[in-house]
Design a protein around this motif. Structure first.
Motif, PDB file in Angstrom:
ATOM      1  N   ARG A   1       7.653   6.135  -6.820  1.00  0.00           N
ATOM      2  CA  ARG A   1       8.227   5.034  -6.059  1.00  0.00           C
ATOM      3  C   ARG A   1       9.575   4.588  -6.616  1.00  0.00           C
TER       4      ARG A   1
ATOM      5  N   GLU B   1      16.263   1.650  -1.471  1.00  0.00           N
ATOM      6  CA  GLU B   1      15.081   0.841  -1.741  1.00  0.00           C
ATOM      7  C   GLU B   1      14.003   1.696  -2.404  1.00  0.00           C
ATOM      8  N   TRP B   2      13.156   1.048  -3.186  1.00  0.00           N
ATOM      9  CA  TRP B   2      12.049   1.772  -3.801  1.00  0.00           C
ATOM     10  C   TRP B   2      11.144   2.340  -2.713  1.00  0.00           C
ATOM     11  N   ARG B   3      10.616   3.510  -2.959  1.00  0.00           N
ATOM     12  CA  ARG B   3       9.763   4.149  -1.965  1.00  0.00           C
ATOM     13  C   ARG B   3       8.526   3.297  -1.674  1.00  0.00           C
ATOM     14  N   SER B   4       8.192   3.237  -0.410  1.00  0.00           N
ATOM     15  CA  SER B   4       7.001   2.492   0.002  1.00  0.00           C
ATOM     16  C   SER B   4       6.031   3.369   0.777  1.00  0.00           C
ATOM     17  N   ALA B   5       6.348   4.682   0.884  1.00  0.00           N
ATOM     18  CA  ALA B   5       5.493   5.592   1.638  1.00  0.00           C
ATOM     19  C   ALA B   5       5.475   6.946   0.953  1.00  0.00           C
TER      20      ALA B   5
ATOM     21  N   PRO C   1       1.917   4.590   4.251  1.00  0.00           N
ATOM     22  CA  PRO C   1       2.221   3.509   3.301  1.00  0.00           C
ATOM     23  C   PRO C   1       1.465   3.705   1.983  1.00  0.00           C
TER      24      PRO C   1
ATOM     25  N   TRP D   1       1.348   0.129  -7.239  1.00  0.00           N
ATOM     26  CA  TRP D   1       2.346   0.860  -8.025  1.00  0.00           C
ATOM     27  C   TRP D   1       1.720   1.773  -9.064  1.00  0.00           C
TER      28      TRP D   1
END
Length: 269
Positions: free
Chosen positions: A30, A38-42, A48, A52
């Motif tokens: 992430r 942006e930090w990975r969310s998927a 999704p 963390w």
């Protein structure tokens, strides 16, 4: 410390490191994105990601067959995927972070012994491994890790200074953080292309842990970091995988140098 107690402490530290390392792959995936993103969310297939910490595996991918878009799998197909375990994993697996974190924690336990600051080193070690991993992948040191880890180190060392039998000084830890952070800030101003501002923030935490054991440890850890970075860069040039102006991530070597200095400082304290 008697031999049996020493070996037991090292074993417990190694087990802690292995357990903590097993939780790092998802966070590494992430956080490992280029600067400005942006930090990975998927996961790579768009499902999704929850949380963390944990392995680099997506439950939704295991439930969705290959070649089927997320959310369109039939009930029968999803059941087949669930029974066969089909679906791609993301990230690079847990073997390396588990092994590295376990070795780092075991070495810290062997050098520090039963002194109370060992608890601080064991809590910070997985964060250092995670930071080094992310920086190696994308040459980025996430702010949610660098600055909080420096503040956490100083706070925990402040509490440790109140416990009997500790072997360091909190005042020197604070001054070490400020001194090393200031030194890296000067290097950033001189050559921002070669020294990122993330390294400056990381230097605050490194200076804190090194400063706990005094100024000689700060100097030793700093020099060890630059030496490790120089050797790595030289090896890349010799192997013709990089040129003299090629940018390399310095965070892993700053962390490695701090680890070397900390080991020696703890052992000689």
């Amino acid at each position: 410390m008697t031999g049996g107690l020493e070996y037991a402490l090292i074993a417990v530290a190694a087990l802690w490191g292995a357990a903590a390392g097993a939780l790092l792959p998802r966070a590494a995936h992430r956080f490992a994105v280029p600067a400005g993103e942006e930090w990975r969310s998927a996961c790579p297939r768009g499902h999704p990601l929850a949380g963390w910490l944990g392995p680099a595996r997506c439950r939704a991918c295991r439930e969705t067959p290959y070649g089927t878009d997320a959310g369109t799998a039939s009930g029968a197909g999803a059941g087949a995927a669930r029974s066969t375990g089909a679906g791609p994993a993301y990230g690079t697996g847990a073997a390396v972070p588990v092994m590295v974190t376990a070795l780092v924690c075991a070495a810290l336990a062997a050098a520090t012994g039963t002194r109370p600051e060992l608890a601080v080193w064991l809590l910070l070690a997985p964060v250092g491994v995670l930071l080094a991993t992310v920086d190696f992948r994308v040459q980025r040191l996430p702010d949610p890790l660098t600055l909080p880890s420096a503040a956490t180190a100083l706070a925990l060392l402040g509490l440790t200074a109140l416990v009997p039998e500790h072997a360091g000084e909190w005042t020197t830890a604070l001054l070490g953080a400020l001194a090393l952070g200031a030194g890296y800030f000067v290097l950033f101003l001189i050559n921002p292309a070669g020294m990122g501002f993330g390294d400056v923030k990381l230097a605050l935490g490194a200076g804190a842990v090194l400063g706990w054991y005094g100024w000689p440890t700060v100097l030793l850890g700093t020099l060890a970091g630059f030496l490790c970075g120089a050797l790595y860069g030289g090896a890349l040039v010799v192997a013709r995988k990089a040129g003299r102006k090629t940018s390399i991530p310095f965070g892993p070597f700053l962390i490695s140098g701090a680890f070397v200095g900390l080991l020696i400082g703890a052992y000689t304290a």
